[in-house]
Design an enzyme around this catalytic site. Sequence first.
Site, PDB file in Angstrom:
ATOM      1  CB  CYS A 253      -0.870  -0.279   1.061  1.00 59.81           C
ATOM      2  SG  CYS A 253      -0.291  -0.114   2.628  1.00 59.81           S
TER       3      CYS A 253
ATOM      4  NE  ARG B 114       4.909 -14.922  12.809  1.00 60.98           N
ATOM      5  CZ  ARG B 114       4.180 -13.686  12.648  1.00 60.98           C
ATOM      6  NH1 ARG B 114       4.709 -12.668  12.028  1.00 60.98           N
ATOM      7  NH2 ARG B 114       2.886 -13.587  13.303  1.00 60.98           N
TER       8      ARG B 114
ATOM      9  CD  GLU C 291      -2.873 -10.423  11.316  1.00 58.69           C
ATOM     10  OE1 GLU C 291      -2.521 -10.308  12.256  1.00 58.69           O
ATOM     11  OE2 GLU C 291      -2.875  -9.687  10.254  1.00 58.69           O
TER      12      GLU C 291
ATOM     13  CB  CYS D  56      -5.104  -1.106   2.549  1.00 51.31           C
ATOM     14  SG  CYS D  56      -3.942  -0.800   3.923  1.00 51.31           S
TER      15      CYS D  56
ATOM     16  CG  ASP E 154      -5.736  -8.894  13.270  1.00 53.52           C
ATOM     17  OD1 ASP E 154      -5.490  -7.798  12.487  1.00 53.52           O
ATOM     18  OD2 ASP E 154      -4.909  -9.196  14.055  1.00 53.52           O
TER      19      ASP E 154
ATOM     20  CD  GLU F 162       7.635 -12.012   9.994  1.00 52.26           C
ATOM     21  OE1 GLU F 162       7.725 -11.627  11.281  1.00 52.26           O
ATOM     22  OE2 GLU F 162       6.458 -11.403   9.468  1.00 52.26           O
TER      23      GLU F 162
ATOM     24  CG  ASN G  66      -4.474  -6.909   8.465  1.00 53.76           C
ATOM     25  OD1 ASN G  66      -4.600  -6.371   7.319  1.00 53.76           O
ATOM     26  ND2 ASN G  66      -3.407  -6.858   9.129  1.00 53.76           N
TER      27      ASN G  66
ATOM     28  NE  ARG H  43       5.038  -7.651   6.112  1.00 48.08           N
ATOM     29  CZ  ARG H  43       4.124  -7.361   6.695  1.00 48.08           C
ATOM     30  NH1 ARG H  43       3.724  -7.784   7.856  1.00 48.08           N
ATOM     31  NH2 ARG H  43       3.242  -6.537   6.005  1.00 48.08           N
TER      32      ARG H  43
ATOM     33  CD  GLU I 182      -1.767  -3.569   1.160  1.00 48.05           C
ATOM     34  OE1 GLU I 182      -0.566  -3.363   1.485  1.00 48.05           O
ATOM     35  OE2 GLU I 182      -2.629  -3.947   2.178  1.00 48.05           O
TER      36      GLU I 182
ATOM     37  NE  ARG J  95       0.761 -15.406   8.199  1.00 46.39           N
ATOM     38  CZ  ARG J  95       0.985 -14.407   9.193  1.00 46.39           C
ATOM     39  NH1 ARG J  95      -0.032 -13.545   9.692  1.00 46.39           N
ATOM     40  NH2 ARG J  95       2.390 -14.073   9.479  1.00 46.39           N
TER      41      ARG J  95
HETATM   42  P1  ATP Z   1       1.528 -10.727  12.341  1.00 47.48           P
HETATM   43  O1  ATP Z   1       0.965 -10.178  13.536  1.00 47.48           O
HETATM   44  O2  ATP Z   1       1.327 -12.225  11.918  1.00 47.48           O
HETATM   45  O3  ATP Z   1       3.114 -10.530  12.153  1.00 47.48           O
HETATM   46  P2  ATP Z   1       1.187  -8.361  10.807  1.00 47.48           P
HETATM   47  O4  ATP Z   1       0.135  -7.659  11.383  1.00 47.48           O
HETATM   48  O5  ATP Z   1       2.774  -8.135  10.607  1.00 47.48           O
HETATM   49  O6  ATP Z   1       1.072  -9.848  10.977  1.00 47.48           O
HETATM   50  P3  ATP Z   1       0.200  -6.914   8.404  1.00 47.48           P
HETATM   51  O7  ATP Z   1       1.521  -6.145   8.315  1.00 47.48           O
HETATM   52  O8  ATP Z   1      -1.142  -6.364   8.734  1.00 47.48           O
HETATM   53  O9  ATP Z   1       0.473  -8.241   9.476  1.00 47.48           O
HETATM   54  O10 ATP Z   1       0.098  -7.870   7.236  1.00 47.48           O
HETATM   55  C1  ATP Z   1      -1.267  -8.265   6.713  1.00 47.48           C
HETATM   56  C2  ATP Z   1      -1.130  -9.629   6.097  1.00 47.48           C
HETATM   57  O11 ATP Z   1       0.090 -10.116   5.632  1.00 47.48           O
HETATM   58  C3  ATP Z   1      -1.330 -10.611   7.316  1.00 47.48           C
HETATM   59  O12 ATP Z   1      -2.672 -10.640   7.701  1.00 47.48           O
HETATM   60  C4  ATP Z   1      -0.982 -11.793   6.605  1.00 47.48           C
HETATM   61  O13 ATP Z   1      -1.995 -12.441   5.913  1.00 47.48           O
HETATM   62  C5  ATP Z   1       0.251 -11.561   5.870  1.00 47.48           C
HETATM   63  N1  ATP Z   1       1.437 -11.619   6.451  1.00 47.48           N
HETATM   64  C6  ATP Z   1       2.049 -10.715   7.412  1.00 47.48           C
HETATM   65  N2  ATP Z   1       3.444 -11.091   7.622  1.00 47.48           N
HETATM   66  C7  ATP Z   1       3.421 -12.391   6.842  1.00 47.48           C
HETATM   67  C8  ATP Z   1       4.481 -13.357   6.992  1.00 47.48           C
HETATM   68  N3  ATP Z   1       5.591 -12.940   7.677  1.00 47.48           N
HETATM   69  N4  ATP Z   1       4.208 -14.487   6.463  1.00 47.48           N
HETATM   70  C9  ATP Z   1       3.218 -14.719   5.592  1.00 47.48           C
HETATM   71  N5  ATP Z   1       2.408 -13.756   5.693  1.00 47.48           N
HETATM   72  C10 ATP Z   1       2.274 -12.675   6.198  1.00 47.48           C
HETATM   73 ZN    ZN Z   2      -1.940  -1.682   3.741  1.00 46.02          ZN
HETATM   74 MG    MG Z   3       4.258  -9.047  11.402  1.00 46.53          MG
END
Ligand code: ATP
Ligand code: ZN
Ligand code: MG
Length: 503
Positions: free
Chosen positions: A304, A345, A434, A462, A416, A336, A437, A334, A353, A469
């Site tokens: 976004c 994850r 999750e 968004c 969520d 992680e 969202n 990301r 998006e 997931r």
């Molecule tokens: P989390 O709390 O699980 O780390 P987030 O709050 O970081 O999630 P957002 O930034 O809101 O996630 O991203 C939106 C969506 O992107 C999530 O709902 C999920 O579907 C996906 N997502 C986020 N992080 C990951 C990841 N590391 N692996 C796979 N999908 C992901």
């Molecule tokens: Zn967004």
């Molecule tokens: Mg996260």
Amino acid sequence: MDLHLKGRLVLSREADLPDLGDFLAEANGTVLAKGAPAGLGAVVSDHSVEGSEIGLTIDSHEFVRAHDALLRLKNAFVKRYGREQKVGVRGIAIDEYDVTFDIPREPLHEVTLPFVESLTFNGLSSTIHLVDVDEEFLQGNYIDRMISRVREKIEDQYYEGKGEYWKLMWASPSKAVKWDRDPTDAMVEEGWLKQGPTKGKWFLRPKAAAVLRAMERIAVQEILEPLEYQEVIESHFVSFDIWLRTGHLTGSPNELYYAFEPATRDPAAWERFKDIVKITKKVPEDELVGLLKPSMAGLCYAQCPVVYWSFQNQTIADPSLPVRLFERAANSSRYESGGRHGIERVDEFHRIEVVFIGYQEHLLGIREELLGKYRRVFNDILDLEWRMAWVTPFYMQQAGQVGIDDEERMVKGTIDFEAYLPYRGDRETSEWLEFQNLTILGDKFTSAFNVKGQKGELWSGCTGIGLERWTAAFLSQHTIDPENWPDGFRRYLPELPKGYDLL
Ligand code: ATP
Ligand code: ZN
Ligand code: MG
């Protein structure tokens, strides 16, 4: 706010300065008082002359900042003595600067801050002690931002460890459990997936790829096309000025992947590097770092920000509102680290998006529209056991971030969507996944990028559809055997590709 400064006017030469004391005393009542309520201007409380420098101690409040007072004195000095004594002011210097300000609560533990010599606390007041302050520092308004940052860091200490805000909005009935395996392990065993290359990444062989793409088709055909979302395609690279506006560089710099350009494309500059690689069959890390420019961009974290950037300083025509868009070309990266697990994850994932921009009154309708489609997909097509929760804490709003307008209306903030993963344990105590969202951001990003409507302020929202997931939620509940998959899903993937056998 109380300000206490020790500084100097550096003169062009040593000069005889008759009435310097009188000049400063008069300045206290005139130039240094201008713009401040009576008695609250800046005051030179001490001075000394040493060679070609005048040492000054200035006390003030927020109305006339002590460093502004020093600049005002410089100008007044030139007026008074410049012509008469043929003396100029070469510059100003600030040797010590103490800024004392109120804080809303006492810190719970140590607060650190760059640029300061010391940061001290006394009840509900705090003092920043600076030494050798340069002009850029003052002109860049750093002091005000340092004060805000101290206050923000104290507030953060009170919310640390409070756990996440979570309020159930809706839950599906529970469904019969078909297995309790982690689908990633099962897919690795069956050869659907291969881990890597590099940490937190996966190679999806044909069967896994087919499931992920079926999820994508479901999202596009069941949700985005019927609601008339238009596709855009963005770059994977995000410049720092975009992330400075969205706040990612302060919100999650530790999760971003950074991109580096070569310092030069000149083959000669890379010759030694190539030689070392050929001889050692390894990458010489130090050598490589020397051949890269400092990073100016990162890899997409969420799509976004770049979508909002594409509207920067634009006015969207009223007939085009609300604008409904989606992006699925840029992968999200990301870092992680220790949180990585399975395909759910990962450090690089595929996400659609969805971004919508409109007037405030459009946004709730758009959310309802999307929720309606999501319900149909998760209930009737994927047949999931899932729930929705409101996860925006009330304090976020007070901190000026996305928040709840009022507890009941739940307008600005995030929902969520979570799925039960049987492999993680029982419904009540295990952590649900999750899988996506949906957020209404208010004017956060539209104002950050100065995007307007013809009638005024726009809001945006968004929703990130995480395909890994969705896949992890679906396979955790329905197994990796297509015989167990609900008909709704099988319509989108009537047959798995046959793949290939590895010996
Ligand atoms: P989390 O709390 O699980 O780390 P987030 O709050 O970081 O999630 P957002 O930034 O809101 O996630 O991203 C939106 C969506 O992107 C999530 O709902 C999920 O579907 C996906 N997502 C986020 N992080 C990951 C990841 N590391 N692996 C796979 N999908 C992901
Ligand atoms: Zn967004
Ligand atoms: Mg996260």
